[in-house]
Design an enzyme around this catalytic site. Structure first.
Site, PDB file in Angstrom:
ATOM      1  CE  LYS A  70      -4.096   1.967   0.836  1.00  0.00           C
ATOM      2  NZ  LYS A  70      -3.856   2.749  -0.378  1.00  0.00           N
ATOM      3  CE  LYS A  94       3.639   6.753   7.117  1.00  0.00           C
ATOM      4  NZ  LYS A  94       3.342   7.902   6.212  1.00  0.00           N
ATOM      5  CE  LYS A 106       4.667   7.530  -1.302  1.00  0.00           C
ATOM      6  NZ  LYS A 106       3.895   7.798  -0.077  1.00  0.00           N
ATOM      7  CB  THR A 190      -2.672  13.157   7.272  1.00  0.00           C
ATOM      8  OG1 THR A 190      -2.830  12.229   6.205  1.00  0.00           O
ATOM      9  CG2 THR A 190      -1.227  13.221   7.682  1.00  0.00           C
ATOM     10  CG  ASN A 220      -4.461  17.310   3.271  1.00  0.00           C
ATOM     11  OD1 ASN A 220      -4.217  16.780   4.358  1.00  0.00           O
ATOM     12  ND2 ASN A 220      -5.554  17.034   2.591  1.00  0.00           N
ATOM     13  CB  SER A 351      -5.919   4.772   2.679  1.00  0.00           C
ATOM     14  OG  SER A 351      -5.767   5.907   1.882  1.00  0.00           O
TER      15      SER A 351
HETATM   16  P1  NAD Z   1       0.695  19.876   0.403  1.00  0.00           P
HETATM   17  O1  NAD Z   1       1.346  19.929  -0.918  1.00  0.00           O
HETATM   18  O2  NAD Z   1      -0.780  20.042   0.528  1.00  0.00           O
HETATM   19  O3  NAD Z   1       1.375  20.978   1.381  1.00  0.00           O
HETATM   20  C1  NAD Z   1       2.753  21.175   1.488  1.00  0.00           C
HETATM   21  C2  NAD Z   1       2.983  22.553   2.104  1.00  0.00           C
HETATM   22  O4  NAD Z   1       4.374  22.723   2.354  1.00  0.00           O
HETATM   23  C3  NAD Z   1       2.571  23.702   1.194  1.00  0.00           C
HETATM   24  O5  NAD Z   1       1.895  24.663   1.984  1.00  0.00           O
HETATM   25  C4  NAD Z   1       3.906  24.287   0.716  1.00  0.00           C
HETATM   26  O6  NAD Z   1       3.818  25.662   0.423  1.00  0.00           O
HETATM   27  C5  NAD Z   1       4.737  24.031   1.942  1.00  0.00           C
HETATM   28  N1  NAD Z   1       6.177  24.106   1.704  1.00  0.00           N
HETATM   29  C6  NAD Z   1       6.901  23.664   0.640  1.00  0.00           C
HETATM   30  N2  NAD Z   1       8.195  23.993   0.806  1.00  0.00           N
HETATM   31  C7  NAD Z   1       8.285  24.639   1.993  1.00  0.00           C
HETATM   32  C8  NAD Z   1       9.341  25.225   2.713  1.00  0.00           C
HETATM   33  N3  NAD Z   1      10.596  25.174   2.247  1.00  0.00           N
HETATM   34  N4  NAD Z   1       9.073  25.811   3.903  1.00  0.00           N
HETATM   35  C9  NAD Z   1       7.822  25.846   4.384  1.00  0.00           C
HETATM   36  N5  NAD Z   1       6.771  25.309   3.744  1.00  0.00           N
HETATM   37  C10 NAD Z   1       7.007  24.719   2.567  1.00  0.00           C
HETATM   38  O7  NAD Z   1       1.156  18.496   1.056  1.00  0.00           O
HETATM   39  P2  NAD Z   1       0.503  17.677   2.259  1.00  0.00           P
HETATM   40  O8  NAD Z   1      -0.425  16.662   1.697  1.00  0.00           O
HETATM   41  O9  NAD Z   1       0.032  18.601   3.343  1.00  0.00           O
HETATM   42  O10 NAD Z   1       1.791  16.891   2.757  1.00  0.00           O
HETATM   43  C11 NAD Z   1       2.786  17.515   3.570  1.00  0.00           C
HETATM   44  C12 NAD Z   1       3.674  16.444   4.150  1.00  0.00           C
HETATM   45  O11 NAD Z   1       2.876  15.524   4.853  1.00  0.00           O
HETATM   46  C13 NAD Z   1       4.468  15.612   3.111  1.00  0.00           C
HETATM   47  O12 NAD Z   1       5.698  15.227   3.694  1.00  0.00           O
HETATM   48  C14 NAD Z   1       3.610  14.397   2.948  1.00  0.00           C
HETATM   49  O13 NAD Z   1       4.362  13.278   2.497  1.00  0.00           O
HETATM   50  C15 NAD Z   1       3.114  14.233   4.364  1.00  0.00           C
HETATM   51  N6  NAD Z   1       1.918  13.397   4.438  1.00  0.00           N
HETATM   52  C16 NAD Z   1       0.727  13.836   3.921  1.00  0.00           C
HETATM   53  C17 NAD Z   1      -0.377  13.000   3.980  1.00  0.00           C
HETATM   54  C18 NAD Z   1      -1.718  13.435   3.462  1.00  0.00           C
HETATM   55  O14 NAD Z   1      -2.672  12.661   3.629  1.00  0.00           O
HETATM   56  N7  NAD Z   1      -1.872  14.617   2.916  1.00  0.00           N
HETATM   57  C19 NAD Z   1      -0.268  11.738   4.573  1.00  0.00           C
HETATM   58  C20 NAD Z   1       0.957  11.328   5.114  1.00  0.00           C
HETATM   59  C21 NAD Z   1       2.037  12.186   5.034  1.00  0.00           C
END
Ligand code: NAD
Length: 422
Positions: A70, A94, A106, A190, A220, A351
């Site tokens: 997954k 995880k 992945k 998340t 997000n 999920s």
């Molecule tokens: P997203 O793309 O919605 O948000 C990412 C945010 O990070 C954006 O606001 C962007 O502007 C900001 N960003 C980028 N570079 C930056 C910097 N240098 N300094 C500060 N902010 C910066 O992504 P997301 O879905 O919120 O995911 C964020 C993290 O969480 C990732 O590592 C992702 O792998 C992890 N994650 C997300 C989920 C999910 O369900 N959305 C699940 C598990 C893990």
């Protein structure tokens, strides 16, 4: 940033560390050191101007001992095979941490999705499924969204898979739109998982009362955690995104921040309102606060800034935001890190709920999903907390030990060296 060929190796540091604290057969480590299979293809699509363009793409099934693999599909110009394998390794752990009946996988496409038209994006998404249709499957390998992929893309992919196999098969992919078999509660899952975890452990962590919270990344994960914590009366004192950072010691106006993002603006667009002032985004990690939430990218807390962290708790909503060297600095300073494989596992957990609902064809109410998510976060969070306290190890090492014991049990159930030579 770490050299890319070291990515998986640096992730394996955590496996080696965990293996010191638990008696597992060497066969288990040998199995978990390498990806089971990684397939690389070139996707060729027709662009809107009539030309053809090719994109590198991968799907990794890292380990499937505990169930079908997954993991999400990432669209990113810097995606590499090593990164895909590292992310699939993390997914393996995880899913084991949360006791979901899955292995880890992945996928990625090396593309800057923002340069594609919507029609090109659809063609690319469908071609990914055409290339990997024999690798994925509801009981084999189940993709989901990741960076720069979303529910609409999952909908196209589910549809393409259904056309190939000749029947609807919603359980092949999660993170779908609700209308196509998605689950309620996936959007904020998340952040909500991390929020339940902090709430459950706050007394043990000595974090009673109103907390001051700094959030790095306001997408997000960052936006939802801000809303959930502010909803409980905590103060969000600083947030950043790729455009910069804003701070307000009395607490930022979360509604104003969300409105700015809704309008496609950076959080710095709120500067000057409600006491918001802009600050250097690189200083966010060292902001005076109780809880620091990395919710942006990998390796954001490194040896160069770890000593500046003032928070007592780091909630890793991002994947891999703290490097192994920074981990040691934080631990030596008494900063507790709730590790990614636990703290952001709410996403993969909902999920899993989506997959279960697809398979049974019966859909749950939102309250039921929240209650189930909360129960799992609290159960696994508590077990890891107790392991960490009883062994005197960090929460990260405890999470890896917890996952490794489950993986080892499954791998050893096939028979180990001892069985065959005695
Ligand atoms: P997203 O793309 O919605 O948000 C990412 C945010 O990070 C954006 O606001 C962007 O502007 C900001 N960003 C980028 N570079 C930056 C910097 N240098 N300094 C500060 N902010 C910066 O992504 P997301 O879905 O919120 O995911 C964020 C993290 O969480 C990732 O590592 C992702 O792998 C992890 N994650 C997300 C989920 C999910 O369900 N959305 C699940 C598990 C893990």
């Amino acid at each position: 940033m770490m050299p890319e060929n070291n990515l998986l190796e640096s992730a394996l540091v955590r496996l080696d560390e965990a293996a010191k604290h638990i008696n597992v057969d060497p066969d288990v480590i040998e199995k978990l050191k390498f990806a089971r299979e990684t397939t690389k293809v070139r996707l060729m699509i027709r662009m809107d101007d009539g030309s053809r363009k090719s994109f590198l793409a991968w799907r990794c099934r890292y380990d499937d001992t505990r169930g079908p693999t997954k993991g999400g599909i990432r669209f990113h110009p810097d995606a590499t095979e090593e990164e895909v394998e590292m992310l699939a390794f993390w997914m393996t752990f995880k899913c084991a941490v949360m006791n979901l009946p899955y292995g880890g996988g992945k996928g990625a496409v090396q593309v800057d999705a923002r340069t594609l038209s919507k029609a090109e994006l659809e063609r690319l998404s469908r071609s990914y499924i055409q290339a990997f249709a024999r690798i994925i499957g509801p009981d084999r390998d189940i993709p989901a969204p990741d960076v720069y992929t979303n529910s609409m893309i999952m909908g196209w992919m589910a549809d393409e898979y259904a056309q190939i196999v000749g029947q609807t098969s919603p359980a092949v992919i999660t993170g779908k739109p609700i209308a196509l078999g998605g689950s309620l509660g996936r959007g904020d899952a998340t952040a909500r998982g991390g929020y339940y975890l902090v709430r459950h452990l706050s007394r043990d962590l000595g974090l009673d009362g109103t907390l001051r919270v700094a959030i790095q990344g306001f997408g997000n994960a960052g936006q939802y955690i801000a809303s959930l914590l502010a909803g409980d009366g905590h103060r969000i004192v600083a947030v950043s995104d790729s455009g910069g950072a804003v701070q307000a010691d009395d607490g930022l106006d979360v509604e104003a921040l969300l409105a700015a993002k809704e309008d496609g603006l950076s959080v710095i667009a709120t500067a000057g309102k409600a006491g918001h002032r802009t600050v250097d985004a690189t200083a966010l990690v060292g902001v005076d606060c109780d809880v620091l939430v990395p919710a942006a990218l990998e390796n954001m807390i490194h040896p160069g800034n770890a000593a500046s962290v003032k928070a007592r708790l780091v909630l890793e909503l991002a994947n891999g935001p703290v490097t192994p060297e920074a981990d040691e600095i934080l631990a030596s300073r008494g900063v507790v890190v709730l590790p990614d494989i636990l703290a952001n596992a709410g996403g993969v957990t909902v999920s899993y709920f989506e997959w279960v609902q697809n398979k049974q064809g019966y859909y749950w109410e939102l309250e039921e999903i929240h209650a189930k998510l909360r129960a799992i976060m609290e159960r696994e969070g508590r077990a890891i907390w107790e392991l960490s306290a009883s062994r005197g190890i960090t929460m990260r090492t405890a999470a890896y030990v917890h996952a490794l014991s489950r993986l080892a049990e499954a791998i050893e159930a096939h028979g180990t060296q001892n069985y065959f030579i005695s």
